[in-house]
Write a protein that holds these residues in place. Structure first.
Motif, PDB file in Angstrom:
ATOM      1  N   UNK A  67      44.525  34.807  37.368  1.00  0.00           N
ATOM      2  CA  UNK A  67      44.593  36.506  37.193  1.00  0.00           C
ATOM      3  C   UNK A  67      43.527  36.922  36.781  1.00  0.00           C
ATOM      4  N   UNK A  68      42.553  36.854  37.146  1.00  0.00           N
ATOM      5  CA  UNK A  68      41.285  38.015  36.162  1.00  0.00           C
ATOM      6  C   UNK A  68      40.925  38.882  36.178  1.00  0.00           C
ATOM      7  N   UNK A  69      41.312  39.850  37.580  1.00  0.00           N
ATOM      8  CA  UNK A  69      40.720  40.959  37.352  1.00  0.00           C
ATOM      9  C   UNK A  69      42.309  41.656  36.747  1.00  0.00           C
ATOM     10  N   UNK A  70      43.488  41.679  36.630  1.00  0.00           N
ATOM     11  CA  UNK A  70      44.515  41.836  36.438  1.00  0.00           C
ATOM     12  C   UNK A  70      44.382  41.505  34.901  1.00  0.00           C
ATOM     13  N   UNK A  71      43.669  40.522  34.436  1.00  0.00           N
ATOM     14  CA  UNK A  71      43.254  39.940  32.942  1.00  0.00           C
ATOM     15  C   UNK A  71      42.896  40.727  32.472  1.00  0.00           C
ATOM     16  N   UNK A  72      41.430  41.214  32.573  1.00  0.00           N
ATOM     17  CA  UNK A  72      40.263  42.438  32.742  1.00  0.00           C
ATOM     18  C   UNK A  72      40.249  43.874  32.803  1.00  0.00           C
ATOM     19  N   UNK A  73      41.690  43.925  33.215  1.00  0.00           N
ATOM     20  CA  UNK A  73      41.770  45.964  33.777  1.00  0.00           C
ATOM     21  C   UNK A  73      42.778  45.286  32.323  1.00  0.00           C
ATOM     22  N   UNK A  74      43.935  44.806  31.452  1.00  0.00           N
ATOM     23  CA  UNK A  74      44.402  45.250  30.575  1.00  0.00           C
ATOM     24  C   UNK A  74      44.110  44.550  29.500  1.00  0.00           C
ATOM     25  N   UNK A  75      42.807  43.886  29.313  1.00  0.00           N
ATOM     26  CA  UNK A  75      41.649  43.501  27.751  1.00  0.00           C
ATOM     27  C   UNK A  75      41.189  45.021  28.146  1.00  0.00           C
ATOM     28  N   UNK A  76      40.083  45.984  29.261  1.00  0.00           N
ATOM     29  CA  UNK A  76      39.579  46.871  28.841  1.00  0.00           C
ATOM     30  C   UNK A  76      40.554  48.012  27.862  1.00  0.00           C
ATOM     31  N   UNK A  77      41.710  48.406  28.788  1.00  0.00           N
ATOM     32  CA  UNK A  77      42.875  49.258  28.405  1.00  0.00           C
ATOM     33  C   UNK A  77      42.715  48.861  26.873  1.00  0.00           C
ATOM     34  N   UNK A  78      43.367  48.523  26.863  1.00  0.00           N
ATOM     35  CA  UNK A  78      43.679  47.204  25.107  1.00  0.00           C
ATOM     36  C   UNK A  78      42.384  47.650  24.161  1.00  0.00           C
TER      37      UNK A  78
ATOM     38  N   UNK B 232      40.188  51.890  26.601  1.00  0.00           N
ATOM     39  CA  UNK B 232      39.736  52.565  27.728  1.00  0.00           C
ATOM     40  C   UNK B 232      40.755  53.428  28.177  1.00  0.00           C
ATOM     41  N   UNK B 233      40.709  54.994  28.373  1.00  0.00           N
ATOM     42  CA  UNK B 233      41.375  55.489  29.051  1.00  0.00           C
ATOM     43  C   UNK B 233      41.669  55.483  30.129  1.00  0.00           C
ATOM     44  N   UNK B 234      40.785  55.141  31.438  1.00  0.00           N
ATOM     45  CA  UNK B 234      40.755  55.492  32.454  1.00  0.00           C
ATOM     46  C   UNK B 234      39.066  54.508  33.215  1.00  0.00           C
ATOM     47  N   UNK B 235      40.043  54.140  34.587  1.00  0.00           N
ATOM     48  CA  UNK B 235      38.785  52.862  35.411  1.00  0.00           C
ATOM     49  C   UNK B 235      38.832  54.217  36.205  1.00  0.00           C
ATOM     50  N   UNK B 236      37.630  53.776  36.703  1.00  0.00           N
ATOM     51  CA  UNK B 236      37.089  54.422  38.327  1.00  0.00           C
ATOM     52  C   UNK B 236      36.741  52.849  38.779  1.00  0.00           C
ATOM     53  N   UNK B 237      37.081  52.897  40.254  1.00  0.00           N
ATOM     54  CA  UNK B 237      36.641  52.301  40.744  1.00  0.00           C
ATOM     55  C   UNK B 237      36.370  52.090  42.259  1.00  0.00           C
ATOM     56  N   UNK B 238      35.424  51.848  43.408  1.00  0.00           N
ATOM     57  CA  UNK B 238      35.304  51.891  44.547  1.00  0.00           C
ATOM     58  C   UNK B 238      35.350  50.989  45.743  1.00  0.00           C
ATOM     59  N   UNK B 239      36.585  51.299  46.411  1.00  0.00           N
ATOM     60  CA  UNK B 239      36.813  50.699  47.940  1.00  0.00           C
ATOM     61  C   UNK B 239      37.065  48.829  46.499  1.00  0.00           C
ATOM     62  N   UNK B 240      38.743  49.352  46.082  1.00  0.00           N
ATOM     63  CA  UNK B 240      38.776  47.617  45.609  1.00  0.00           C
ATOM     64  C   UNK B 240      39.381  47.183  46.337  1.00  0.00           C
ATOM     65  N   UNK B 241      38.935  45.722  46.241  1.00  0.00           N
ATOM     66  CA  UNK B 241      39.997  44.647  47.079  1.00  0.00           C
ATOM     67  C   UNK B 241      41.037  44.643  47.264  1.00  0.00           C
TER      68      UNK B 241
ATOM     69  N   UNK C 204      50.154  49.657  34.277  1.00  0.00           N
ATOM     70  CA  UNK C 204      50.560  50.592  35.304  1.00  0.00           C
ATOM     71  C   UNK C 204      50.925  52.403  34.309  1.00  0.00           C
ATOM     72  N   UNK C 205      50.332  52.417  33.186  1.00  0.00           N
ATOM     73  CA  UNK C 205      50.912  53.183  31.876  1.00  0.00           C
ATOM     74  C   UNK C 205      48.802  54.495  32.008  1.00  0.00           C
ATOM     75  N   UNK C 206      48.010  53.606  32.707  1.00  0.00           N
ATOM     76  CA  UNK C 206      46.862  54.112  32.197  1.00  0.00           C
ATOM     77  C   UNK C 206      46.109  54.411  33.405  1.00  0.00           C
ATOM     78  N   UNK C 207      45.255  55.388  33.849  1.00  0.00           N
ATOM     79  CA  UNK C 207      44.928  55.803  35.014  1.00  0.00           C
ATOM     80  C   UNK C 207      43.788  55.124  36.008  1.00  0.00           C
TER      81      UNK C 207
END
Length: 404
Positions: free
Chosen positions: A168-179, A182-191, A200-203
């Motif tokens: 589950x690469x995307x989920x792992x990457x998001x968790x890694x960044x917030x750990x 990183x307070x907030x992640x902004x993306x466009x047109x997520x798949x 769930x506790x981050x923006x």
């Protein structure tokens, strides 16, 4: 009849209401933008907009200590990721970021960048860009007041769910960044936006550039008839249904969709091959048609859908996608344009655009730099971006202007 549009008026529709809201709010911290090399062009445009707006913005509080460093000639922070001969790298920030409200821009799809590894030239992959992003965050060392990552194409966004024994690469990457802070992640047109459930506790914001698509279309095509009789929106598959429904509703036109009939008994290049595209919708004969999707990868699926629509006697065919990756080059699109299969292709400048693409007669670039600048400027004031995320009113304004 050729129509002439006031582009300044379009800009004012986007910017002026936001400017009025920001004059009475205090920034979270001194604004800093780190545009990694992959997003350097977009970063410069974003920076230019914010510099211009803040020089023009009037507020009685600008001379107070809360607004120290508010007006500057540039908000770009000097950072780099130099590499060793082995291909290894390090993140380096060459000026102070202590107390800054930091925004990091990264394009994980920029394959034009290269580096030397043991005497060989290696093109940077999404993995390389993601590692460089982490290196820069590590170089910040927790000194920034807040870190927001703006990653237009979500890294590993297509590997968002597990269907068998898979990573589950995307989920792992998001968790890694917030750990990493990183307070907030902004993306466009997520798949699939549901990937945000991993943090769930981050923006996490996923933004659809529908307004910019419509604006680019209206500014570059002077004879569109935006009504249900002459225009139609098409979803190329079931995954794009949501964005096609919204696109059709705000334009007040009909929509149709194709679904891909696949051969699940075989696997080609890691996927089940498409046997046929089946169409669901009203008659498309003689209508201008917009095929809307999140990305153009090789483009074969889009061109297959265009061919099916032409077989049903559709009029002009517009292809619109947030990300134009063109992983198999432009030859098939050139051929489709010459054959009259497609009329225009619209993608954004959120990801790398080869110089060759910008010269194509059929290509329209939807510029997202002003919108990204608005997001950064608003968030720096800790103001709500809900109005920016919901473009319905702005879309109606430009459509009414166009029809007049």
């Amino acid at each position: 009849m050729t129509r002439v549009y006031n582009r300044l008026h379009f800009m004012e529709d986007e910017v002026m209401p936001q400017q009025e809201k920001l004059t009475e709010t205090i920034p979270v911290g001194t604004l800093g933008i780190i545009a990694l090399e992959s997003s350097s062009d977009l970063g410069e445009k974003v920076n230019d907009y914010i510099v211009k707006w803040r020089k023009e913005r009037e507020s009685e509080h600008k001379s107070t200590i809360a607004f120290a460093g508010y007006q500057r000639d540039s908000y770009l922070i000097n950072a780099s990721c130099p590499r060793f001969g082995s291909g290894e790298a390090k993140g380096s920030i060459n000026e102070s970021v202590r107390g800054t409200d930091l925004y990091l821009l990264v394009d994980v799809c920029n394959h034009s960048l290269t580096y030397n590894m043991s005497g060989h030239v290696n093109h940077m992959s999404p993995d390389d860009h993601y590692q460089d992003l982490k290196r820069i965050i590590a170089a910040v060392g927790g000194k920034a007041r807040r870190i927001t990552v703006i990653m237009p194409f979500l890294y590993e966004g297509r590997q968002h769910k597990r269907s068998s024994r898979e990573s589950l690469d995307c989920a792992l990457a998001l968790q890694e960044l917030t750990n990493m802070g990183v307070e907030s992640i902004i993306t466009f047109d997520a798949h699939d936006p549901r990937v945000q459930n991993s943090i769930p506790l981050k923006s996490f914001e996923t933004i659809k550039p529908t307004y910019q698509f419509i604006k680019a279309l209206l500014q570059n095509v002077s004879d569109l008839k935006v009504n249900a009789k002459d225009m139609m929106i098409i979803s190329p598959d079931e995954g794009a249904m949501g964005r096609a429904v919204y696109f059709a509703n705000v334009l007040g036109v009909d929509m149709g969709m194709f679904y891909k009939r696949r051969d699940y008994t075989t696997i080609v290049n890691g996927r089940n091959p498409i046997v046929a595209h089946e169409f669901l919708g009203t008659d498309v004969e003689g209508k201008d048609v917009v095929i809307i999707d999140d990305m153009i990868s090789s483009g074969e699926s889009m061109l297959d859908v265009a061919a099916e629509l032409k077989r049903r006697k559709a009029g002009r065919i517009f292809v619109a996608a947030t990300f134009g990756l063109f992983t198999s080059g432009f030859d098939k699109f050139d051929e489709a344009y010459e054959q009259g299969l497609i009329y225009r292709v619209i993608t954004t400048n959120l990801v790398y655009q080869p110089a060759e693409l910008l010269t194509k007669e059929y290509y329209i670039s939807a510029d997202m730099s002003k919108y990204v600048a608005l997001l950064i400027d608003t968030l720096n004031h800790d103001a709500s971006i809900s109005d920016l995320l919901n473009p319905t009113e702005r879309i109606q304004n430009i459509i009414n202007q166009y029809k007049k």
